[in-house]
Design an enzyme around this catalytic site. Structure first.
Site, PDB file in Angstrom:
ATOM      1  N   TYR A 211       0.833  -1.198   0.000  1.00 52.07           N
ATOM      2  CA  TYR A 211       0.000   0.000   0.000  1.00 52.07           C
ATOM      3  C   TYR A 211       0.876   1.260   0.000  1.00 52.07           C
ATOM      4  O   TYR A 211       2.102   1.181  -0.015  1.00 52.07           O
ATOM      5  CB  TYR A 211      -0.967  -0.038   1.185  1.00 52.07           C
ATOM      6  CG  TYR A 211      -1.991  -1.147   1.080  1.00 52.07           C
ATOM      7  CD1 TYR A 211      -2.854  -1.230  -0.014  1.00 52.07           C
ATOM      8  CD2 TYR A 211      -2.110  -2.129   2.074  1.00 52.07           C
ATOM      9  CE1 TYR A 211      -3.787  -2.249  -0.123  1.00 52.07           C
ATOM     10  CE2 TYR A 211      -3.043  -3.154   1.974  1.00 52.07           C
ATOM     11  CZ  TYR A 211      -3.879  -3.208   0.869  1.00 52.07           C
ATOM     12  OH  TYR A 211      -4.805  -4.221   0.765  1.00 52.07           O
ATOM     13  N   ARG A 259       2.706  -1.336  10.917  1.00 53.51           N
ATOM     14  CA  ARG A 259       2.702  -2.657  10.264  1.00 53.51           C
ATOM     15  C   ARG A 259       3.643  -2.563   9.069  1.00 53.51           C
ATOM     16  O   ARG A 259       3.368  -1.847   8.097  1.00 53.51           O
ATOM     17  CB  ARG A 259       1.289  -3.011   9.816  1.00 53.51           C
ATOM     18  CG  ARG A 259       1.124  -4.479   9.413  1.00 53.51           C
ATOM     19  CD  ARG A 259      -0.294  -4.756   8.981  1.00 53.51           C
ATOM     20  NE  ARG A 259      -0.596  -6.175   9.000  1.00 53.51           N
ATOM     21  CZ  ARG A 259      -1.725  -6.698   8.514  1.00 53.51           C
ATOM     22  NH1 ARG A 259      -2.639  -5.906   7.973  1.00 53.51           N
ATOM     23  NH2 ARG A 259      -1.937  -7.993   8.565  1.00 53.51           N
ATOM     24  N   ARG A 363      -7.026 -14.689   9.878  1.00 55.24           N
ATOM     25  CA  ARG A 363      -8.019 -15.660   9.422  1.00 55.24           C
ATOM     26  C   ARG A 363      -8.447 -16.653  10.512  1.00 55.24           C
ATOM     27  O   ARG A 363      -9.618 -17.059  10.532  1.00 55.24           O
ATOM     28  CB  ARG A 363      -7.479 -16.392   8.192  1.00 55.24           C
ATOM     29  CG  ARG A 363      -7.421 -15.500   6.946  1.00 55.24           C
ATOM     30  CD  ARG A 363      -6.779 -16.208   5.757  1.00 55.24           C
ATOM     31  NE  ARG A 363      -5.333 -16.301   5.889  1.00 55.24           N
ATOM     32  CZ  ARG A 363      -4.560 -17.003   5.059  1.00 55.24           C
ATOM     33  NH1 ARG A 363      -5.106 -17.684   4.071  1.00 55.24           N
ATOM     34  NH2 ARG A 363      -3.250 -17.020   5.225  1.00 55.24           N
ATOM     35  N   CYS A 386      -8.564 -22.390  10.729  1.00 56.00           N
ATOM     36  CA  CYS A 386      -8.506 -21.852   9.374  1.00 56.00           C
ATOM     37  C   CYS A 386      -7.645 -22.778   8.531  1.00 56.00           C
ATOM     38  O   CYS A 386      -6.533 -23.139   8.924  1.00 56.00           O
ATOM     39  CB  CYS A 386      -7.897 -20.449   9.397  1.00 56.00           C
ATOM     40  SG  CYS A 386      -7.408 -19.849   7.763  1.00 56.00           S
ATOM     41  N   CYS A 389      -7.935 -21.594   2.896  1.00 51.75           N
ATOM     42  CA  CYS A 389      -8.558 -21.801   1.583  1.00 51.75           C
ATOM     43  C   CYS A 389      -8.710 -20.500   0.810  1.00 51.75           C
ATOM     44  O   CYS A 389      -9.027 -20.518  -0.385  1.00 51.75           O
ATOM     45  CB  CYS A 389      -9.908 -22.481   1.743  1.00 51.75           C
ATOM     46  SG  CYS A 389     -11.193 -21.452   2.511  1.00 51.75           S
ATOM     47  N   GLU A 457     -21.961 -42.801   8.095  1.00 53.60           N
ATOM     48  CA  GLU A 457     -20.917 -42.598   7.078  1.00 53.60           C
ATOM     49  C   GLU A 457     -20.449 -43.957   6.557  1.00 53.60           C
ATOM     50  O   GLU A 457     -20.091 -44.837   7.341  1.00 53.60           O
ATOM     51  CB  GLU A 457     -19.735 -41.824   7.684  1.00 53.60           C
ATOM     52  CG  GLU A 457     -18.490 -41.767   6.846  1.00 53.60           C
ATOM     53  CD  GLU A 457     -18.714 -41.214   5.448  1.00 53.60           C
ATOM     54  OE1 GLU A 457     -18.296 -41.876   4.478  1.00 53.60           O
ATOM     55  OE2 GLU A 457     -19.305 -40.114   5.334  1.00 53.60           O
ATOM     56  N   GLN A 465     -15.290 -35.691   0.230  1.00 58.92           N
ATOM     57  CA  GLN A 465     -14.383 -35.277  -0.848  1.00 58.92           C
ATOM     58  C   GLN A 465     -13.074 -34.689  -0.314  1.00 58.92           C
ATOM     59  O   GLN A 465     -12.059 -34.684  -1.009  1.00 58.92           O
ATOM     60  CB  GLN A 465     -15.078 -34.233  -1.726  1.00 58.92           C
ATOM     61  CG  GLN A 465     -16.276 -34.745  -2.513  1.00 58.92           C
ATOM     62  CD  GLN A 465     -15.878 -35.625  -3.686  1.00 58.92           C
ATOM     63  OE1 GLN A 465     -14.893 -35.370  -4.356  1.00 58.92           O
ATOM     64  NE2 GLN A 465     -16.649 -36.673  -3.928  1.00 58.92           N
ATOM     65  N   LYS A 475      -1.223 -30.325   1.101  1.00 60.94           N
ATOM     66  CA  LYS A 475      -2.638 -29.955   1.189  1.00 60.94           C
ATOM     67  C   LYS A 475      -3.313 -30.547   2.431  1.00 60.94           C
ATOM     68  O   LYS A 475      -4.536 -30.608   2.509  1.00 60.94           O
ATOM     69  CB  LYS A 475      -3.375 -30.432  -0.073  1.00 60.94           C
ATOM     70  CG  LYS A 475      -2.924 -29.769  -1.361  1.00 60.94           C
ATOM     71  CD  LYS A 475      -3.581 -28.433  -1.563  1.00 60.94           C
ATOM     72  CE  LYS A 475      -5.023 -28.592  -1.927  1.00 60.94           C
ATOM     73  NZ  LYS A 475      -5.672 -27.313  -2.258  1.00 60.94           N
TER      74      LYS A 475
END
Length: 689
Positions: A211, A259, A363, A386, A389, A457, A465, A475
């Site tokens: 910024y 910051r 997050r 979190c 994603c 289940e 998935q 991941k």
């Protein structure tokens, strides 16, 4: 584990923070055109204060309406009329023994040309026309405005000097005059005065993420030849004059936090010697320390190096903690840092090891506003983590064009903090079929409403998935979604039974009043292409088919196809990705795509956009080029199809007409989508039963 360090008070300036957890600044779009805090924004921040956090930094708060408004739903401190609402928000936060500091901000070249000068018009339009103006803006003004933006037929954004476009905003910029520089300095100072009048506890100056303040710091964007450019001292003058002005106007007892990006990270994207690195960032930190600021909030990157400050899921927790650790060596003021912290244990260790003084959670506090209280009460196993994603940021950016706000994949109460549960479950029996994100979210919400819930289940573990999504390299965080939901539903008394393949007879044996089908989806596998040398991404990800040292053609370049390609490369395969569209992964969020493409290219993957699969042969595939129908053959020992998924509606179709119980369908078995779509469909159903 004892968390003594995490819950030890510490001061920033003369302001004592009750613990070492601060909420990082994140714009979610809960504001309004005029920059005043809204009820929704107050609810959002107060919920995090209730959750036990010690200090809240607000989202980016504009100091200038003409060139400095980044969002229609952004907080502002550019006018006195914005003070009362901020004061009310501060009072609500203070009620929970939580402090609040306001992050003052100007986007500079990272703004959209479409935004230049439009906020004052929006404020005036809303005064005249009320909600009708919003409908006109979002329906008739913004869509053509976006087209003008794409063609650069919009005003220029400002920068310290004329320079390259910012990657994300892609807006043409112009250099600020010397007079213009001084005016914006005064606007930062005036905004800080308003923050103090509103009863807040301090300000944070946003000299990070590319910024305007950081643009002055960087030789890549600051090529000025006056007193605000050239040497490091001159490039820092914009920031130091803001600090001096705030000190003079607000007094030495009003905390100032900066910051600071201490490394622009251009080397991480293959652009060495561009901008500035850690060596110069440490010099900046030392100058700010000696200037007498009260704390430094260490960060990295800019929009051009987006993934190195707002990380996708593949980044390791704590990967950039070395930045704060190095800053600690050159300053004697408190050091705040985010460092991709995702567990209280990680937070405590980084405090104990002297890497930082405060843990900044961004997050994670969107995903779970009760993060701090859960740790303090010994219930850290119930934290909703979190998973990086990026849906919060993506949805915020997308919804900004619709005058709406960002959302979260795992917390459906973001922006709904005032929603109350209708506790009319009365112990009624509900059977949920499927322990994926939709099914478990439904079970959790139903249990909170007082229903008697059982989940069936067919597999031996929860996840649906996501058990496939977590298989590509790095991941594993994706598996946290259902791991955390499972902990939550069990704590609420939900019964979860694994290795039960539901059918009508089994369902009838439970005598439920309500059945919720959440059976997910299956990979599309056209009969035309079935053969011994053809498989789906599901078969690769679940380990049914294992390929090593083969030539593999992956058909379809959505993120699933790209991530499966990463796994294939890890096993020594040579991969060619084939895509019908003109571009790879059309519609994918750019951060996810950048992350995957960097890894795939380094792994030798090749890409053929604009081609479709015609046939699978022995040792090759035949493709057709879309633009001219020309056919080509490429070598391929094996073909992996990534053609999407289709809802698994077999069970739903079998039971939907039952007279014994009400039947609902949610998640991918209703409409295929992402985690956020699955959890949202569960929320919408359960909250309306």
């Amino acid at each position: 584990m004892e968390y003594s360090k995490l819950f030890t008070p510490m001061k920033i300036g003369n302001v004592e923070i009750k613990n070492r957890v601060v909420m990082a600044p994140m714009c979610m779009g809960f504001g309004q055109y005029n920059g005043c805090a809204t009820e929704m924004m107050m609810n959002y921040y107060e919920e995090r204060a209730k959750g036990g956090v010690g200090l809240i930094f607000t989202e980016i708060t504009r100091v200038n309406d003409i060139t400095g408004a980044s969002s229609y739903g952004q907080l502002g401190m550019s006018h006195d009329y914005q003070i009362p609402a901020l004061r009310e928000m501060a009072e609500r936060i203070h009620k929970h023994d939580c402090k609040i500091m306001v992050e003052l901000h100007h986007p500079g070249r990272q703004n959209l040309g479409l935004m230049i000068g439009t906020v004052p018009l929006c404020v005036a339009g809303e005064k005249l026309m009320g909600n009708l103006y919003t409908k006109i803006l979002t329906g008739a003004v913004i869509p053509p405005g976006k087209k003008l933006q794409d063609k650069n037929i919009v005003p220029k954004v400002i920068a310290p000097s004329k320079c390259e476009k910012s990657k994300m905003s892609n807006s043409v910029n112009r250099a600020l005059s010397n007079k213009g520089v001084k005016k914006i300095i005064s606007q930062f100072i005036e905004a800080a005065v308003r923050v103090k009048k509103a009863g807040c506890d301090g300000v944070e100056l946003h000299a990070s993420h590319g910024y305007l303040i950081q643009q002055f710091l960087s030789p890549n964007t600051n090529k000025r030849t006056d007193e605000y450019g050239g040497s490091l001292e001159n490039r820092m003058r914009f920031l130091t004059e803001i600090i001096d002005g705030i000190r003079k106007s607000c007094g030495s007892d009003f905390p100032i936090v900066v910051r600071l990006t201490v490394d622009e990270m251009y080397d991480r994207i293959g652009q060495k010697n561009k901008g500035y690195g850690l060596d110069e960032g440490l010099k900046m930190a030392k100058i700010l320390n000696d200037k007498g600021i009260d704390a430094i909030d260490v960060s990295s990157g800019a929009y051009d190096t987006f993934n190195y400050w707002l990380e996708p899921t593949t980044f390791d927790c704590g990967w950039r903690k070395y930045l704060a650790e190095e800053v600690k060596k050159v300053v004697d003021i408190p050091v705040i840092a985010a460092n991709l912290i995702r567990s209280p244990k990680q937070a405590e260790l980084q405090l104990e090891n002297g890497i930082q003084d405060f843990v900044s959670l961004g997050r994670p506090l969107i995903a779970d506003p009760q993060w701090v209280n859960k740790v303090k009460s010994g219930k850290e196993n119930l934290i909703k983590r979190c998973v990086c994603c990026l849906y919060c940021f993506e949805s915020m950016m997308e919804n900004a064009y619709h005058y709406s706000h960002g959302n979260c994949s795992v917390n459906k109460f973001v922006g709904r903090e005032n929603v109350k549960f209708n506790l009319n479950g009365d112990g009624r029996k509900v059977l949920v079929i499927g322990a994926g994100p939709a099914g478990l979210t439904a079970a959790e919400l139903l249990a909170k409403r007082g229903f008697d819930v059982t989940v069936l289940e067919k597999e031996e573990k929860a996840g649906g998935q996501l058990n496939l999504a977590k298989q590509p390299p790095h991941k594993d965080k994706m598996g946290w979604v259902c791991t955390d939901l499972l902990e939550s539903v069990k704590a609420l008394g939900v019964k979860v039974e694994f290795k039960v393949t539901a059918n009508k007879d089994i369902i009838d044996s439970y005598n439920p009043e309500i059945v919720i089908n959440a059976t997910g989806a299956n990979a599309i596998f056209p009969e035309t292409f079935k053969g011994d040398n053809v498989s789906t991404v599901t078969q690769i990800l679940d380990g049914t088919v294992k390929l090593e040292n083969k030539k593999v053609a992956v058909i379809g370049s959505g993120m699933t196809g790209l991530e499966t390609s990463e796994l294939l490369i890890e096993y020594g395969n040579m991969v060619t990705v084939v895509e019908m569209a003109d571009t790879i992964a059309p519609g994918a969020w750019f951060q996810q795509l950048d992350d995957a493409m960097q890894k795939l290219k380094s792994g030798g993957a090749e890409f053929l956009p604009g081609h479709k699969l015609i046939s699978v042969n022995d040792g090759s595939v035949t493709l057709e080029r879309i633009r001219d129908n020309k056919r080509i053959n490429i070598d391929a020992d094996h073909v992996v199809l990534s053609l999407g998924v289709k809802p698994d509606t077999g069970l739903y179709n079998e039971i939907k007409t039952s007279d014994s119980y009400k039947v609902y369908n949610i998640g991918d078995s209703l409409k295929t989508g992402r985690i956020a779509d699955a959890t949202e469909s569960a929320y919408q159903l359960v909250m309306n039963i």
